[in-house]
Design a protein around this motif. Sequence first.
Motif: not given
Lengths: 505, 417
Positions: A327, A339-340, A343-348
């Motif tokens: 990652v 990957l997306l 990335a989406a779950t890590r956004e916040k």
Amino acid sequence: MLKQFLQKTLKKIPTVPEESSTEEIDKKQSNLNASLKKNLDLFKEIYQYPLNTDIQFREFLLGNRKALLIFIDTITKTDIVEDHILTPLLASEDTNKKIEDSIPVKSIITKTVVKDILIEISKGYIALFIDGEEKAYLFSAPNFEGRNIEKSENETVVKGPKEAFNELSSTNISMIRKKIKSESLVVESSVISQRSNNDVYILYLSDVVNDKMLSNVRERLKKIEVDTVQTLGLLEQRIEERPKSIFPTILFTERPDRAASYIEDGYIVLLMDNSPASLVLPATFWSFYHSSEDHYLRFPYGNFTRMLRLLALFMTLFISAAYVAIVTYHAEMIPPDLLLAIAATREKVPFPAAVEVLMMELAFELIREAGLRVPSPIGPTIGIVGALILGQAAVQANIVSPIVVIVVALGGLSSFAIGDLSMNFAVRMSRFLLLLAASFFGIYGIAALFTVGIFYLVSIKSFGVPYLSPLTPKYVSSKDTIFRRLLQNEFFRPGYVKPKDIKKQ
Amino acid sequence: MMTTITKSISLFAMLVFLSGCWDQVELEGRAYVVGLGMDKIDDETNQIRITFLISNPEFGSLAEGGGGDEPPQEIISFVANDMESAKDVANMVVAKQVTYDLLRVLFISEEFAKDPEFIRWMYDLTKSKEIRRDIRLVVSKEKASTFIQNINPLLESRPHEYFEKIFERLNATGIAPTSDLLKFFRITESDADLFLSIYGTSLQKNNSGSVQNPLNITAGEFQYEGMTSPIQFAGAAVFKEGKMIGTITTRETRLAYLLNPTLPIKDILTAYPDPFSEDHKLAIRVEKQGKVKTKMDLKKEVPSIDVSLPLAVEVLSNHSMVDYPKEAEKREQLKKHLDDEITKVFEDFIKKTQEEYGTEPFGWSLEARKHFRTLPEFEKFDWMKTYPNMDINVDISIRFSNFGRQGEVPKLEELRD
């Protein structure tokens, strides 16, 4: 400088204001006196007689001579004192009759040094002193309290014997004798501590075991010069080659069947009172990786479990490290959908991936340690706290991403597949090292650290046996390493323990 | 006095701090370019118009605190000097670090592809560490920026997913070629074959008057109505020596698939005139049976290539109601008819490549290399120059696999009696 200073201070015996006990220690080295009165006074003084409540002094007349029995009534069978010692002695008319001939007890020995007699009394023997004789007769009647034989709890199997060692070495030896009915099974005993006089039993097959290795073990046991070694866990640390190493070099097992099978292969097993387990030495990496069930199960099933365990081993070691590495450094390795999603779950999530995983790993270790120590009535709380607070709530609060929970849980779960406690610790600790390497250097770091780890594994020896043998270096053996072979094809004892008889079928 | 252990520990600690991995960016700190468009501006300036199709990771995510009503993609189009510096330029508008890690498709406008300067920009792609060689090359009829802005699939709304799925189908059916960057460079550098690229457009040609055969068209000619994406891909753009020289139709693309030993294709569903009824067409499934065999004789004055192509044919519609399973004679007739038809189509296409393009898209030059001892010998042979005059024969052997799930058909006369 600092090191030298520390060494000096450690070696120096500190001066303490208390009275020294050297005088008393000297007394114990002396021989018995011919006068019963003097002996009685000596022993009463040693045992602090009126203060010490469970020590018994029984004086009586044997014919026309005075006699004295000394025993500790909490560890001896008192009915033996009454029925088999006092009764025949008091009833006997013939004063010339030898003591050995008049007392119906299975084992009688004589000792002359005070210290030796004290040791035997502490083991549950009854001492008989007769006025005019400079020796004591010791009758065996030990009666130590202990548990019954129970099911093994840490190394459970589905198909195979369920009994486990308990705290009485006599029971433990009996369980091994039950499995190896051979005259060449030797149970050697030696006292390893000065003050508590702890016994260690060395078990081996005299016509299989390598003599050099045996004398090596004996020597290491002799070298221990301490007041007390209570259990095998402590003994293990006294005799191992690398006390600071992360990998264990002595196998600690609570299963008599496992110990017996190792003895049959030419290994040496150590037993002690107060330890519901045995030490098997030498140990290789494979002894920690294997479980006794691997051989009880049929060939395909056994190897399937081995495969799962190997997978679990690698998962525990690498999953969180690989997640962090990929990652943070190698995002291009991940398929687009994943990957997306990551990335989406890590956004916040406020933390970098490495910190996030490290936090969860620590939390998992905490749950594990706390769950082990928690008193059983409030045990279920741990599960609720662990699962709910750390899993659900942390994700909902955007503290960690759900994928990290999956990764850490998978790694944690896999770690339980490595049954041996010591190896389990080794793997869990190296997991953290790998995680650090991954967060600093990515996959390169993981690969480098793993290589260093392999170098280290190859360099370790346990009682002269290379840690990864027979895989490397190669020895004649049944090739029971990552996978096992058919029982019919396991012809040889492991060559690296240098057995006197290599062929086993 | 330092011991070896302290020394090595401090060395390792230094290594950690000096290692220079501090430029790493977390996953969520990057903007993932899925599609990259390249347009020509004009002949004067040495600049191009770059279009980024940036995927929104949060779109459609069910995870806690997901993206809500955010759109699936973000599109930005601007003039730049090259693709690498464009990443930084884009940051004037885009909030995250632009990366090509997820780049899947490269869109090039037809105008730019036909420009002789085009190849120079293509080699910029080989410089970037992030760009993989398996990304697809798509030539768009209109400007790439217009094309990308029109990409708005209704169902597979995440762009990378849409591209992945549609290109998979395009390749499986042979409607558009597999055109990846690696193949483009390989074919261009070997300087012998034609490179075929996916051809697409968002503009439907308005020729409602004439009815086209949907199996023989190029992008833009497919007439459809309804509520869906305005994008269509059909046929291929033909590149010779790194420059686009024309387009071929879907049928020709499929022929190229069948003749090319390096292209995988499972089966093709197509239609041919029915030999027993002039008004109807016969739907057939053509399957390549085993490998295409190319026998070459390049030493002759007029080099010749004999291609033998074994095909398995399944007849899937039968409007003339002929009972093929029972009538061996009719079967033979059908076989001969199909043989003639398909051979004719092949011959026409090969003739077209010889006359119009001067070389072929079948990958035969790879095969031809085996007939020369050294590479200079092959280069001296000059494939591109000799190909137009070669004597090429296509030999098709048809085997009927079956006539649909139910082979029999009732006799029409009896039914209507």
